[in-house]
Design an enzyme around this catalytic site. Sequence first.
Site, PDB file in Angstrom:
ATOM      1  N   GLY A 227       0.837  -1.198   0.000  1.00 14.92           N
ATOM      2  CA  GLY A 227       0.000   0.000   0.000  1.00 14.92           C
ATOM      3  C   GLY A 227       0.865   1.238   0.000  1.00 14.92           C
ATOM      4  N   THR A 229       2.999   4.618   1.264  1.00 17.24           N
ATOM      5  CA  THR A 229       4.107   4.768   2.207  1.00 17.24           C
ATOM      6  C   THR A 229       3.634   5.249   3.580  1.00 17.24           C
ATOM      7  OG1 THR A 229       5.700   5.047   0.449  1.00 17.24           O
ATOM      8  CG2 THR A 229       6.311   6.003   2.568  1.00 17.24           C
ATOM      9  N   GLU A 230       2.698   6.199   3.617  1.00 19.94           N
ATOM     10  CA  GLU A 230       2.232   6.693   4.919  1.00 19.94           C
ATOM     11  C   GLU A 230       1.537   5.574   5.700  1.00 19.94           C
ATOM     12  OE1 GLU A 230       3.071   9.457   6.524  1.00 19.94           O
ATOM     13  OE2 GLU A 230       4.335   9.715   4.759  1.00 19.94           O
ATOM     14  N   GLY A 232       2.096   2.464   5.342  1.00 16.49           N
ATOM     15  CA  GLY A 232       3.177   1.535   5.693  1.00 16.49           C
ATOM     16  C   GLY A 232       3.849   1.921   7.006  1.00 16.49           C
ATOM     17  N   GLU A 249       5.610  -3.415   0.979  1.00 13.62           N
ATOM     18  CA  GLU A 249       5.750  -3.038  -0.437  1.00 13.62           C
ATOM     19  C   GLU A 249       5.004  -1.732  -0.593  1.00 13.62           C
ATOM     20  OE1 GLU A 249       7.571  -4.434  -2.551  1.00 13.62           O
ATOM     21  OE2 GLU A 249       7.751  -6.565  -2.096  1.00 13.62           O
ATOM     22  N   CYS A 283       2.345   0.430  -8.784  1.00 11.91           N
ATOM     23  CA  CYS A 283       3.436   0.890  -7.915  1.00 11.91           C
ATOM     24  C   CYS A 283       4.712   1.111  -8.713  1.00 11.91           C
ATOM     25  CB  CYS A 283       3.668  -0.120  -6.801  1.00 11.91           C
ATOM     26  SG  CYS A 283       3.927  -1.790  -7.389  1.00 11.91           S
TER      27      CYS A 283
HETATM   28  P1  NAD Z   1      -3.395   2.488   1.152  1.00  8.41           P
HETATM   29  O1  NAD Z   1      -2.115   2.564   1.881  1.00  8.41           O
HETATM   30  O2  NAD Z   1      -4.373   3.585   1.304  1.00  8.41           O
HETATM   31  O3  NAD Z   1      -4.188   1.148   1.554  1.00  8.41           O
HETATM   32  C1  NAD Z   1      -3.597  -0.123   1.448  1.00  8.41           C
HETATM   33  C2  NAD Z   1      -4.312  -1.083   2.392  1.00  8.41           C
HETATM   34  O4  NAD Z   1      -4.026  -0.693   3.741  1.00  8.41           O
HETATM   35  C3  NAD Z   1      -5.834  -1.087   2.255  1.00  8.41           C
HETATM   36  O5  NAD Z   1      -6.306  -2.402   2.403  1.00  8.41           O
HETATM   37  C4  NAD Z   1      -6.259  -0.217   3.437  1.00  8.41           C
HETATM   38  O6  NAD Z   1      -7.587  -0.497   3.868  1.00  8.41           O
HETATM   39  C5  NAD Z   1      -5.236  -0.620   4.481  1.00  8.41           C
HETATM   40  N1  NAD Z   1      -5.029   0.338   5.575  1.00  8.41           N
HETATM   41  C6  NAD Z   1      -5.281   1.665   5.598  1.00  8.41           C
HETATM   42  N2  NAD Z   1      -4.901   2.195   6.781  1.00  8.41           N
HETATM   43  C7  NAD Z   1      -4.374   1.183   7.515  1.00  8.41           C
HETATM   44  C8  NAD Z   1      -3.783   1.095   8.819  1.00  8.41           C
HETATM   45  N3  NAD Z   1      -3.656   2.155   9.607  1.00  8.41           N
HETATM   46  N4  NAD Z   1      -3.343  -0.101   9.245  1.00  8.41           N
HETATM   47  C9  NAD Z   1      -3.433  -1.195   8.446  1.00  8.41           C
HETATM   48  N5  NAD Z   1      -3.983  -1.178   7.209  1.00  8.41           N
HETATM   49  C10 NAD Z   1      -4.448   0.003   6.754  1.00  8.41           C
HETATM   50  O7  NAD Z   1      -2.998   2.269  -0.373  1.00  8.41           O
HETATM   51  P2  NAD Z   1      -3.956   2.239  -1.647  1.00  8.41           P
HETATM   52  O8  NAD Z   1      -4.428   3.620  -1.929  1.00  8.41           O
HETATM   53  O9  NAD Z   1      -4.953   1.133  -1.483  1.00  8.41           O
HETATM   54  O10 NAD Z   1      -2.905   1.773  -2.785  1.00  8.41           O
HETATM   55  C11 NAD Z   1      -2.082   2.668  -3.447  1.00  8.41           C
HETATM   56  C12 NAD Z   1      -0.666   2.651  -2.901  1.00  8.41           C
HETATM   57  O11 NAD Z   1      -0.176   1.329  -2.856  1.00  8.41           O
HETATM   58  C13 NAD Z   1       0.297   3.412  -3.793  1.00  8.41           C
HETATM   59  O12 NAD Z   1       1.153   4.212  -3.016  1.00  8.41           O
HETATM   60  C14 NAD Z   1       1.090   2.320  -4.468  1.00  8.41           C
HETATM   61  O13 NAD Z   1       2.366   2.689  -4.917  1.00  8.41           O
HETATM   62  C15 NAD Z   1       1.142   1.289  -3.414  1.00  8.41           C
HETATM   63  N6  NAD Z   1       1.426  -0.023  -4.000  1.00  8.41           N
HETATM   64  C16 NAD Z   1       2.672  -0.562  -3.813  1.00  8.41           C
HETATM   65  C17 NAD Z   1       2.994  -1.780  -4.404  1.00  8.41           C
HETATM   66  C18 NAD Z   1       4.364  -2.401  -4.234  1.00  8.41           C
HETATM   67  O14 NAD Z   1       4.506  -3.574  -4.537  1.00  8.41           O
HETATM   68  N7  NAD Z   1       5.368  -1.681  -3.771  1.00  8.41           N
HETATM   69  C19 NAD Z   1       2.050  -2.438  -5.201  1.00  8.41           C
HETATM   70  C20 NAD Z   1       0.796  -1.854  -5.375  1.00  8.41           C
HETATM   71  C21 NAD Z   1       0.496  -0.641  -4.765  1.00  8.41           C
END
Ligand code: NAD
Length: 483
Positions: A227, A229-230, A232, A249, A283
């Site tokens: 997901g 970076t923030e 993460g 990731e 990503c």
């Molecule tokens: P996001 O970080 O908003 O959400 C990702 C997941 O985390 C969702 O299931 C969300 O419900 C969950 N989540 C949200 N807050 C949380 C918390 N406090 N604790 C635990 N889980 C929580 O990301 P997004 O908008 O769904 O996806 C886009 C981002 O993902 C982009 O920055 C993209 O680059 C990144 N991404 C990275 C990869 C990689 O392999 N590096 C692959 C795909 C997407």
Amino acid sequence: METLVKSRVNLLINNQEVLTQNYFEVRDPGKLNEVIGEVALGTSEDVNNAVKAAHSAFLSWKNVSVQERVRLVLSAAKVLEDSMSELKHLLVKEHGGVLWEAETDFYLGNGVLNYYASVAESYMKSEQIEDKTSWISIEKVPKGVVGAIVPWNMPIILTMMKLAPALVTGNTIVIKPSPTAPIALSILLKNMARVLPDGVINVIHGDAEVGSALTQHPLVKKIAFTGGTETGKAVATNAANSFKSVTLELGGNDPAIILDDVKVENIIPKLLKGVYTRSGQICFAVKRIYVQENMLDKFYNTFCEFVDEYKVGHGLDQEASFGPLNNKKQYEFVNNLIEKEKQSGATIRKLGKKLDPDGWKDGYYILPHVVKDVTQSSSIVSCEQFGPVIPIIPYKTVDGVIKMANDSEYGLGSSVWSSDVDNALKVARQVEAGSTFINTHSFDSLSLGMPFGGVKNSGIGRELGDELTLSAYVNYHSIRYLK
Ligand code: NAD
């Protein structure tokens, strides 16, 4: 276009569907008045129940032979393969991609399951070392319950990249899909769970609160997160309290470095696959293009000619080159970014064609944009846009462009484009990134055997590849006796 019956998705705990008090709607990002389905909103109590079920299943699953676990994972892979034709349209309607992108998600997911099934037995073998004084056995034991949290952009493969290494090594799993693309994935997981013992695969739903409960649960021993970076950072902080191992990731801002010996017309079609596929919401999409200043005009004009051929529309419209953005937050973020660059004096070209101009406002559609006359410090260059807008930045020297490429908080993917592979390799070795591709930068660039992940704010750990990824799902147990 396909017509779809509205789906109702429940939690999945111990192979039982669990209803909740509240359900949230999932809408088609290309037709906002259309509700695709309703999904059970979990609570921290549901998370606790799912983790306890996964833990109870773990106590038996860890003792199942690796050969039998592989056989069962291959049965689950067959379920995935058979489900694709039924679920791919649903996936398009909830995540906004075009049909071939949804199919790719399934194909890659299937590839990942088969890949880990093929390498598990050899990896799990213990190693014995004997000398005159002692006998040592180095054994690999599963960690326990894995918490997997995934985003919406490629939900199938991103889930299988966690589920496959977790299960073949003897762990069980609790998966939290994204609230904006949970339905096709959850139906698939329910079908896959049926061919495995109860409690090996569990699914919970919700957003930050539910994700946070999962990352904090003491019985969860590993978190595999993909997901932003923030998010993460929040995941890593929560996981630290109970010393869980984490794979993160995260976001990326991939540079593509175009050296001055390329044939512009030859590389642009390949480069474009990495820019606008999934509307730029990948990503490791190309997010900044660096071009030698002497060829900037030719490159920019040819690039824009190609981009102008794009047609943007609903993912089920066969003519669509790419679909809408997935959600309101992302749509507003990308539109604001474009506005900001316009006001800062950048040259921005809006290109391509709307397939359904009348329905344009009913979805999160954005035409492809190409931006020039920007500097390294412009927002469009320094942040992750995650949308169909790309900056082209000139450079003077190769040393200079390497510095510019590395001048980023991110380090996920990257690429170098040149007619001279040796020269490209010299440049590639100096890029700070988890992966650098030469003359490619798209799904075609991935190899299941090649570790994938980021440096700097793009993450910790790797997915794909064998030893490195599998080792994140086991504890090494060393046994030694002195003779
Ligand atoms: P996001 O970080 O908003 O959400 C990702 C997941 O985390 C969702 O299931 C969300 O419900 C969950 N989540 C949200 N807050 C949380 C918390 N406090 N604790 C635990 N889980 C929580 O990301 P997004 O908008 O769904 O996806 C886009 C981002 O993902 C982009 O920055 C993209 O680059 C990144 N991404 C990275 C990869 C990689 O392999 N590096 C692959 C795909 C997407």
